[in-house]
Design a protein around this motif. Structure first.
Motif, PDB file in Angstrom:
ATOM      1  N   LYS A  10       0.859  -1.252  -0.040  1.00  0.00           N
ATOM      2  CA  LYS A  10      -0.125   0.076  -0.092  1.00  0.00           C
ATOM      3  C   LYS A  10       0.880   1.282   0.081  1.00  0.00           C
ATOM      4  O   LYS A  10       1.760   1.510   0.834  1.00  0.00           O
ATOM      5  CB  LYS A  10      -0.864   0.006   1.128  1.00  0.00           C
ATOM      6  CG  LYS A  10      -1.901   1.198   1.375  1.00  0.00           C
ATOM      7  CD  LYS A  10      -2.847   0.842   2.422  1.00  0.00           C
ATOM      8  CE  LYS A  10      -3.839   2.166   2.521  1.00  0.00           C
ATOM      9  NZ  LYS A  10      -4.802   1.999   3.727  1.00  0.00           N
ATOM     10  N   GLU A  12       0.782   5.804  -0.329  1.00  0.00           N
ATOM     11  CA  GLU A  12       0.032   6.977  -0.220  1.00  0.00           C
ATOM     12  C   GLU A  12       1.210   8.142  -0.516  1.00  0.00           C
ATOM     13  O   GLU A  12       1.907   8.196   0.214  1.00  0.00           O
ATOM     14  CB  GLU A  12      -0.836   7.397   1.018  1.00  0.00           C
ATOM     15  CG  GLU A  12      -1.382   8.577   0.972  1.00  0.00           C
ATOM     16  CD  GLU A  12      -2.190   8.887   2.334  1.00  0.00           C
ATOM     17  OE1 GLU A  12      -2.780   9.727   2.537  1.00  0.00           O
ATOM     18  OE2 GLU A  12      -1.872   7.956   3.427  1.00  0.00           O
ATOM     19  N   PHE A  14       1.688  12.665  -0.753  1.00  0.00           N
ATOM     20  CA  PHE A  14       1.185  13.820  -0.560  1.00  0.00           C
ATOM     21  C   PHE A  14       2.113  14.946   0.022  1.00  0.00           C
ATOM     22  O   PHE A  14       3.275  14.397   0.294  1.00  0.00           O
ATOM     23  CB  PHE A  14       0.205  13.769   0.746  1.00  0.00           C
ATOM     24  CG  PHE A  14       0.465  13.346   1.895  1.00  0.00           C
ATOM     25  CD1 PHE A  14       1.028  14.093   2.869  1.00  0.00           C
ATOM     26  CD2 PHE A  14       0.611  11.978   2.356  1.00  0.00           C
ATOM     27  CE1 PHE A  14       1.380  13.876   4.193  1.00  0.00           C
ATOM     28  CE2 PHE A  14       1.102  11.489   3.486  1.00  0.00           C
ATOM     29  CZ  PHE A  14       1.345  12.576   4.644  1.00  0.00           C
ATOM     30  N   SER A  32       7.778   5.711   6.362  1.00  0.00           N
ATOM     31  CA  SER A  32       7.590   6.995   5.584  1.00  0.00           C
ATOM     32  C   SER A  32       9.239   7.121   4.916  1.00  0.00           C
ATOM     33  O   SER A  32      10.042   6.954   5.463  1.00  0.00           O
ATOM     34  CB  SER A  32       7.213   8.004   6.427  1.00  0.00           C
ATOM     35  OG  SER A  32       8.320   8.623   7.505  1.00  0.00           O
ATOM     36  N   HIS A  80       3.961   7.370   2.279  1.00  0.00           N
ATOM     37  CA  HIS A  80       3.878   6.493   3.406  1.00  0.00           C
ATOM     38  C   HIS A  80       3.246   5.019   2.666  1.00  0.00           C
ATOM     39  O   HIS A  80       2.824   5.048   1.689  1.00  0.00           O
ATOM     40  CB  HIS A  80       2.442   6.976   3.982  1.00  0.00           C
ATOM     41  CG  HIS A  80       2.757   7.949   5.188  1.00  0.00           C
ATOM     42  ND1 HIS A  80       1.580   8.657   5.869  1.00  0.00           N
ATOM     43  CD2 HIS A  80       3.862   8.742   5.606  1.00  0.00           C
ATOM     44  CE1 HIS A  80       2.152   9.766   6.484  1.00  0.00           C
ATOM     45  NE2 HIS A  80       3.560   9.557   6.482  1.00  0.00           N
ATOM     46  N   TYR A  81       4.036   4.001   3.315  1.00  0.00           N
ATOM     47  CA  TYR A  81       3.887   2.676   2.640  1.00  0.00           C
ATOM     48  C   TYR A  81       3.925   1.777   3.444  1.00  0.00           C
ATOM     49  O   TYR A  81       4.455   1.824   4.670  1.00  0.00           O
ATOM     50  CB  TYR A  81       4.914   2.438   1.435  1.00  0.00           C
ATOM     51  CG  TYR A  81       6.305   2.225   2.057  1.00  0.00           C
ATOM     52  CD1 TYR A  81       6.955   1.069   2.428  1.00  0.00           C
ATOM     53  CD2 TYR A  81       7.122   3.462   2.239  1.00  0.00           C
ATOM     54  CE1 TYR A  81       8.135   0.944   2.854  1.00  0.00           C
ATOM     55  CE2 TYR A  81       8.450   3.190   2.562  1.00  0.00           C
ATOM     56  CZ  TYR A  81       8.769   2.087   3.126  1.00  0.00           C
ATOM     57  OH  TYR A  81      10.069   1.927   3.532  1.00  0.00           O
ATOM     58  N   SER A 116      -1.042  10.785  -7.837  1.00  0.00           N
ATOM     59  CA  SER A 116      -2.080  10.695  -6.492  1.00  0.00           C
ATOM     60  C   SER A 116      -3.180  11.774  -6.775  1.00  0.00           C
ATOM     61  O   SER A 116      -4.253  11.283  -6.248  1.00  0.00           O
ATOM     62  CB  SER A 116      -1.230  11.092  -5.357  1.00  0.00           C
ATOM     63  OG  SER A 116      -1.956  10.941  -4.070  1.00  0.00           O
ATOM     64  N   LYS A 119      -5.627  10.307  -8.485  1.00  0.00           N
ATOM     65  CA  LYS A 119      -5.971   8.498  -7.926  1.00  0.00           C
ATOM     66  C   LYS A 119      -5.612   7.457  -8.679  1.00  0.00           C
ATOM     67  O   LYS A 119      -6.397   6.540  -9.029  1.00  0.00           O
ATOM     68  CB  LYS A 119      -7.544   8.523  -7.510  1.00  0.00           C
ATOM     69  CG  LYS A 119      -8.097   9.771  -6.615  1.00  0.00           C
ATOM     70  CD  LYS A 119      -9.639   9.635  -6.136  1.00  0.00           C
ATOM     71  CE  LYS A 119      -9.795  10.459  -5.089  1.00  0.00           C
ATOM     72  NZ  LYS A 119      -9.241  10.916  -3.996  1.00  0.00           N
ATOM     73  N   GLU A 121      -3.624   4.469  -8.627  1.00  0.00           N
ATOM     74  CA  GLU A 121      -3.125   3.891  -7.537  1.00  0.00           C
ATOM     75  C   GLU A 121      -1.816   3.170  -8.247  1.00  0.00           C
ATOM     76  O   GLU A 121      -0.784   2.994  -7.615  1.00  0.00           O
ATOM     77  CB  GLU A 121      -4.076   2.989  -6.972  1.00  0.00           C
ATOM     78  CG  GLU A 121      -5.082   3.687  -6.215  1.00  0.00           C
ATOM     79  CD  GLU A 121      -5.650   2.733  -5.389  1.00  0.00           C
ATOM     80  OE1 GLU A 121      -5.926   1.482  -5.693  1.00  0.00           O
ATOM     81  OE2 GLU A 121      -6.979   3.334  -4.801  1.00  0.00           O
ATOM     82  N   CYS A 124       1.151   5.044  -8.815  1.00  0.00           N
ATOM     83  CA  CYS A 124       1.661   5.659  -7.533  1.00  0.00           C
ATOM     84  C   CYS A 124       2.477   4.387  -7.081  1.00  0.00           C
ATOM     85  O   CYS A 124       3.615   4.649  -6.475  1.00  0.00           O
ATOM     86  CB  CYS A 124       0.801   5.804  -6.462  1.00  0.00           C
ATOM     87  SG  CYS A 124      -0.053   7.476  -6.825  1.00  0.00           S
TER      88      CYS A 124
END
Length: 267
Positions: A10, A12, A14, A32, A80-81, A116, A119, A121, A124
């Motif tokens: 996963k 994210e 930002f 992170s 973040h993963y 991102s 969206k 994914e 990303c």
């Protein structure tokens, strides 16, 4: 450093702006990786500390408690993963990476923010793997890049940085080059000038001694290689954004378990 890229489950991305603040961060279930575009942040974890500055990468593993203080406000891009169960992450502790190819990392992070936003994914996830691949390339470059003579000089500095007689001009003579060329080569290989490296090593050692609360600030300054305690205090504040006395007090408060909010309330 783990020699295999972990399996990511996963991600994210930002970006954010941040202002001076102190906070204790409890262990999280994700890791992170941050590209700091500007600003300066202090991170303390398990007695170790690092300074994250502009154009550096900062890695914090999952499950890590740490204290952070924003010394200079700025901007950063964050990944973040989470990784697969049983997989091993890059590092076991918070780690700063000073990349040689800074623009490459900034480009990938910036592309990831664009993906991102819409969206995407899959894109990303691909960006995260590209970042990890670049970290491995950087690791290889930095291990192979210094000449044997330069690597030996760095080892010499690591053993003798507390000597007040240590001079960059003398190191350049050992390198058998001009001082200008030596400074350029050292910074190209290690991400900072030889003088800044020596000062940072001294300040890091000073932090260790101050945390023991066994030595006066003057004794610490001379012990780590500064000939003048006033100059030591100036340089310490430039690196740590607080005076040696304030650092000692902050470390004492952290050691006895007082919350950062309690520190702020006393100011």
């Amino acid at each position: 450093m783990n020699q295999q890229i972990p399996i990511i489950t996963k991600v994210e991305f930002f970006d954010t702006c941040y202002k001076p603040i102190k906070a204790k961060v409890s262990a999280r279930n994700f890791s992170s990786l941050t590209y700091r575009k500007s600003g300066k942040v202090l991170i303390l974890s398990k007695g170790n500390e690092l300074i994250s500055e502009a154009d550096t990468l900062t890695f914090v593993p999952a499950g890590c408690d740490y204290f952070t203080e924003v010394l200079e406000g700025g901007e950063m891009i964050i990944l973040h993963y989470q990784i697969a169960e049983g997989a091993k992450d890059f590092f076991d502790t918070p780690t700063r990476i000073c990349p040689i190819n800074k623009s490459r990392f900034l480009d990938i992070f910036s592309q990831a923010i664009s993906h991102s936003t819409v969206k995407n994914e899959c894109a990303c996830m691909a960006d995260a793997y590209r970042l990890f691949s670049e970290i491995f390339k950087e690791s290889s470059l930095q291990k192979m890049h210094p000449s044997p003579r330069l690597a030996a000089i760095k080892m010499y500095v690591d053993k003798n940085f507390m000597s007040p007689e240590l001079r960059v001009s003398a190191l350049a003579e050992l390198h058998k080059s001009s001082e200008v060329y030596f400074r350029r080569e050292f910074k190209r290989c290690y991400g900072e000038s030889p003088l800044e490296y020596i000062k940072r090593k001294r300040i890091e050692m000073a932090c260790n001694l101050l945390r023991t609360d066994l030595y006066s600030i003057t004794d610490v300054s001379f012990c780590v290689g500064f000939n003048n305690s006033s100059y030591f205090s100036v340089e310490f504040k430039r690196y740590m954004y607080c005076s040696p006395k304030e650092y000692r007090n902050m470390s004492s408060i952290i050691n006895i378990g007082v919350k950062p909010t309690d520190i702020a309330n006393k100011k």
